[in-house]
Design a protein around this motif. Structure first.
Motif, PDB file in Angstrom:
ATOM      1  N   CYS A   1       0.813  -1.218   0.000  1.00  0.00           N
ATOM      2  CA  CYS A   1       0.000   0.000   0.000  1.00  0.00           C
ATOM      3  C   CYS A   1       0.851   1.274   0.000  1.00  0.00           C
ATOM      4  O   CYS A   1       1.825   1.386   0.736  1.00  0.00           O
ATOM      5  CB  CYS A   1      -0.930  -0.016   1.205  1.00  0.00           C
TER       6      CYS A   1
ATOM      7  N   THR B   1      -4.089  -4.515  -1.996  1.00  0.00           N
ATOM      8  CA  THR B   1      -2.799  -4.504  -2.699  1.00  0.00           C
ATOM      9  C   THR B   1      -2.190  -5.898  -2.743  1.00  0.00           C
ATOM     10  O   THR B   1      -1.517  -6.258  -3.720  1.00  0.00           O
ATOM     11  CB  THR B   1      -1.820  -3.520  -2.042  1.00  0.00           C
TER      12      THR B   1
ATOM     13  N   ASP C   1      -5.913  -0.307  -8.535  1.00  0.00           N
ATOM     14  CA  ASP C   1      -5.681   0.968  -7.867  1.00  0.00           C
ATOM     15  C   ASP C   1      -6.868   1.444  -7.047  1.00  0.00           C
ATOM     16  O   ASP C   1      -7.299   2.587  -7.144  1.00  0.00           O
ATOM     17  CB  ASP C   1      -5.271   2.042  -8.884  1.00  0.00           C
TER      18      ASP C   1
ATOM     19  N   ARG D   1      -8.321   2.186  -3.164  1.00  0.00           N
ATOM     20  CA  ARG D   1      -7.742   2.513  -1.862  1.00  0.00           C
ATOM     21  C   ARG D   1      -8.742   3.253  -0.987  1.00  0.00           C
ATOM     22  O   ARG D   1      -9.649   3.910  -1.467  1.00  0.00           O
ATOM     23  CB  ARG D   1      -6.474   3.357  -2.019  1.00  0.00           C
TER      24      ARG D   1
END
Length: 268
Positions: free
Chosen positions: A182, A215, A265, A267
């Motif tokens: 991450c 991740t 991607d 998060r």
């Protein structure tokens, strides 16, 4: 250096003081996340250890933000360096004590150990507070681009843990850890005092845990060996159920399903 000598005209002119002043200037210039560390083996380890703690305290007092990370490298063999010739080398037991005491003294910081250390040494300090480790490292010029011929040696120092990244990830999961790739905090602007306030309050876990799982999932899909992928899938399925916030758990599950179908991607 000149400023330090003015402040301490008769005191010891140790490299640590110069390093501290340079970091202060960097933070005054806008750098809000810094890492500190000492190369153990060059100086008396008690002096270096005390210097690390004083530096952390100084950053808190002056800038309101302690070190984002603390590294604990030891002198290793290199082309023209024999670590056995250094009088200030430290044993594995002393190294472990340093890690444990740093973790107690600076509980919020990330602690880094590199491939300078052997697998056995790294496993020992993982249980004592190390939170970041490397895998598949190369210390030679252009080492990640192509293998270096045996007759050449541009490595900064010898690597003690020569396992591949896949082997290290597999090993960490078998030990019960969640390997995380991450970088969300930097990309979301959670740096400096914003990061530190979340970290010290323990709230950063609400971001770190799901981000680690996502991740890791990307790594498993894109790069992992079959055995590592199998272990990782089981770990992710198990860990998703432990996310306390129902909305975060549902969103993380959705993101991981999207990763399977080629998206990347995500998060928190």
């Amino acid at each position: 250096k000149e400023s330090y000598e003015r402040l301490h005209p008769t005191g010891p002119k140790h490299n640590y003081a110069y390093h501290t002043e340079a970091m202060d200037r960097a933070m005054e210039g806008g750098i809000d996340d810094v890492g500190i560390g000492a190369l153990f083996g060059l100086e008396l380890y008690r002096y270096e250890f005390a210097g690390l703690l004083m530096h952390a305290e100084h950053l808190e007092a002056v800038h309101g933000v302690g070190p984002h990370t603390i590294s604990v490298p030891r002198v290793r063999r290199a082309d023209d360096i024999d670590p056995d010739e250094f009088d200030n080398g430290i044993t594995d037991d002393t190294f472990a004590k340093i890690v444990a005491c740093l973790r107690i003294a600076v509980p919020y910081t990330g602690m880094i150990v590199s491939t300078r250390e052997s697998q056995k040494s790294r496993e020992r300090v993982l249980h004592l507070g190390i939170s970041q480790i490397s895998g598949g490292s190369r210390t030679s010029v252009g080492g990640y681009a192509e293998p270096e011929p045996e007759e050449e040696n541009s490595a900064q120092f010898d690597v003690s843990d020569n396992r591949s990244l896949d082997e290290v990830v597999n090993w960490l999961m078998r030990l019960g850890y969640i390997p995380s790739f991450c970088t969300a905090c930097y990309r979301e602007g959670r740096t400096g005092d914003r990061f530190m306030s979340l970290c010290k309050a323990g709230q950063i876990q609400n971001c770190c845990h799901p981000n680690a799982l996502m991740t890791l999932k990307e790594y498993l899909v894109d790069y992992a060996s079959e055995d590592t992928r199998k272990i990782g899938e089981e770990l992710i399925a198990r860990e998703l159920t432990t996310i306390p916030n129902e909305k975060v758990r549902a969103k993380a599950t959705e993101y991981i399903d999207n990763i399977i179908h080629g998206q990347r991607d995500f998060r928190f």
